[in-house]
Design an enzyme around this catalytic site. Sequence first.
Site, mmCIF file in Angstrom:
data_model
loop_
_atom_site.group_PDB
_atom_site.id
_atom_site.type_symbol
_atom_site.label_atom_id
_atom_site.label_comp_id
_atom_site.label_asym_id
_atom_site.label_seq_id
_atom_site.Cartn_x
_atom_site.Cartn_y
_atom_site.Cartn_z
ATOM 1 N N CYS A 13 1.509 -1.086 0.220
ATOM 2 C CA CYS A 13 0.254 -0.237 -0.254
ATOM 3 C C CYS A 13 0.959 1.499 0.276
ATOM 4 O O CYS A 13 2.252 0.932 -0.863
ATOM 5 C CB CYS A 13 -0.866 -0.183 0.704
ATOM 6 S SG CYS A 13 -0.536 0.021 3.155
ATOM 7 N N ARG A 19 -3.673 -0.206 5.293
ATOM 8 C CA ARG A 19 -4.326 -1.707 4.518
ATOM 9 C C ARG A 19 -3.360 -2.912 4.088
ATOM 10 O O ARG A 19 -3.174 -3.850 5.023
ATOM 11 C CB ARG A 19 -4.604 -1.387 3.161
ATOM 12 C CG ARG A 19 -5.494 0.030 3.321
ATOM 13 C CD ARG A 19 -5.589 0.507 2.328
ATOM 14 N NE ARG A 19 -4.510 1.486 1.746
ATOM 15 C CZ ARG A 19 -4.158 2.430 0.464
ATOM 16 N NH1 ARG A 19 -5.052 2.049 -0.847
ATOM 17 N NH2 ARG A 19 -3.700 3.327 0.506
ATOM 18 N N ASP A 127 -12.215 -24.651 -12.719
ATOM 19 C CA ASP A 127 -11.444 -26.406 -13.326
ATOM 20 C C ASP A 127 -11.061 -25.761 -11.135
ATOM 21 O O ASP A 127 -10.181 -25.558 -10.980
ATOM 22 C CB ASP A 127 -10.253 -25.625 -13.952
ATOM 23 C CG ASP A 127 -9.337 -26.737 -13.682
ATOM 24 O OD1 ASP A 127 -10.026 -28.288 -14.005
ATOM 25 O OD2 ASP A 127 -8.168 -26.655 -13.611
#
Length: 204
Positions: A13, A19, A127
């Site tokens: 960040c 963050r 998948d």
Amino acid sequence: MHPSSPFRILTVCTGNICRSPVAERLLQTGLNQAQPGAFEVRSAGTRAMVGRPIQRHSAEIIQRFGGYADNFAARQLTPGILQETDLVLTMATEHRGEVLRQDASLLKRTFTVREFARMLEVLGSNDPVSSGAGPMSNAGIAAFWRELPAKAAEVRYLSLPSVAGQDDVVDPYRRGPDAYRQMEDELAPALLAILRFARISAGG
């Protein structure tokens, strides 16, 4: 990197105190539960407040989700750090641009954290990764994850954001508790999606 090395994730960040530390500590905690020793998560900032601890509200989020917020010091993003990384998860598109400015070779291994989470959800639905063959070794998991960024990039067109700004996590620095709650609301679902994929791919 040596094939037996842990898969190394870097979260990025700006200041490396709000963050990216939340992403680092919660990813590390969850990945340790999925496959102890298979992953190593660190963080850095593009304009880091070097040496600073995690901001109080961010630390509270980490602790609320079962992580640990102590023994942390913000550090500046450098080319040397990037050279030791298998996957870069940024908190916003601007950080992705700075990573690539420092090391263009990471183009196919750098994503915003919310973008990467959507890609894993597409990969998992297209998948399924659990073969029922039982738990993988740490080396096997690291090898599996080192192939993931290229696979994720292939489904980028299937995981585009529905609205502008949906790839970014808001910066709460110098803002009130509401901004930190918004950060949590934007970041937590992405981290949970990544951890869910990790548990399934580990055979857990």
